[in-house]
Design an enzyme around this catalytic site. Structure first.
Site, short mmCIF file in Angstrom:
data_model
loop_
_atom_site.label_atom_id
_atom_site.label_comp_id
_atom_site.label_asym_id
_atom_site.label_seq_id
_atom_site.Cartn_x
_atom_site.Cartn_y
_atom_site.Cartn_z
N ILE A 56 0.29 -30.01 3.77
CA ILE A 56 0.00 -30.88 2.75
C ILE A 56 0.90 -31.12 1.55
O ILE A 56 1.26 -30.18 0.83
CB ILE A 56 -1.31 -30.08 2.17
CG1 ILE A 56 -2.36 -29.89 3.21
CG2 ILE A 56 -1.92 -30.79 0.93
CD1 ILE A 56 -3.33 -29.24 2.82
N PRO A 57 1.78 -32.21 1.46
CA PRO A 57 3.01 -32.33 0.78
C PRO A 57 2.01 -32.22 -0.99
O PRO A 57 2.29 -33.42 -1.34
CB PRO A 57 3.41 -33.59 1.05
CG PRO A 57 2.15 -34.27 1.75
CD PRO A 57 1.36 -33.32 2.34
N CYS A 58 1.75 -31.40 -1.39
CA CYS A 58 0.94 -31.38 -2.75
C CYS A 58 2.19 -31.76 -3.82
O CYS A 58 1.71 -32.43 -4.87
CB CYS A 58 0.60 -30.12 -2.74
SG CYS A 58 1.39 -28.58 -2.26
N TYR A 59 3.34 -31.70 -3.23
CA TYR A 59 4.46 -32.09 -4.35
C TYR A 59 4.39 -33.54 -4.50
O TYR A 59 5.15 -34.08 -5.74
CB TYR A 59 5.81 -31.36 -3.96
CG TYR A 59 6.33 -32.00 -2.64
CD1 TYR A 59 5.97 -31.31 -1.57
CD2 TYR A 59 7.05 -33.33 -2.47
CE1 TYR A 59 6.57 -31.72 -0.20
CE2 TYR A 59 7.48 -33.70 -1.32
CZ TYR A 59 7.16 -32.94 -0.16
OH TYR A 59 7.53 -33.49 1.00
N VAL A 61 1.96 -35.36 -4.95
CA VAL A 61 0.66 -35.26 -6.05
C VAL A 61 0.99 -35.01 -7.23
O VAL A 61 1.26 -33.85 -7.76
CB VAL A 61 -0.56 -34.57 -5.55
CG1 VAL A 61 -1.71 -35.10 -6.39
CG2 VAL A 61 -0.82 -35.01 -3.95
#
Length: 109
Positions: A56-59, A61
DNA sequence: CGATTGACTGACC
DNA sequence: AGGTCAGCCAATC
């Protein structure tokens, strides 16, 4: 077909994983694709628990300002900025992304 | 089950 | 232009 067992979180994770490399999406954007725009808070909470940071590439977001929240710190504060730069995302400021050019325009939506 | 929280957003002053 | 208030929803305690 759709599994009712899946929570909104799972839907959000699915959307975040769909974010193409070199682009960023806002919480409201992800929330909208996930189901409801008002889930912006839920998106933040979902990423907060972030059970799979590796997938999950939360970065990618960011908030509507194109800036990464301070609470990110899931790897070390500004580290997310470096990751976004590595994806080809340009910054108008040390913390602000050029949303006009790199905001996910979700072509398949 | 009820109350609180939270990595947000938009509107108002 | 910048800061503050309230609203929204789901998950957690």
């Amino acid at each position: 077909m759709e599994k009712d067992n899946e929570t909104v979180f799972d839907k959000i994770y699915n959307v975040v994983k769909k974010i193409p490399k070199g682009y960023v999406a806002t919480y409201g954007q992800v929330a909208s694709i996930a189901g409801n725009k008002r889930w912006a808070r839920v998106v933040g909470y979902a990423l907060h628990v972030n059970p799979d940071p590796e997938h999950i590439p939360c970065y990618r977001v960011v908030n509507r300002e194109g800036r990464i929240s301070e609470a990110f710190a899931f790897g070390g504060g500004n580290r997310q900025v470096e990751l976004l730069k590595a994806d080809g995302v340009e910054f108008v400021d040390d913390e602000h992304v050029d949303m006009e050019k790199y905001q996910w325009d979700m072509p398949w939506y």
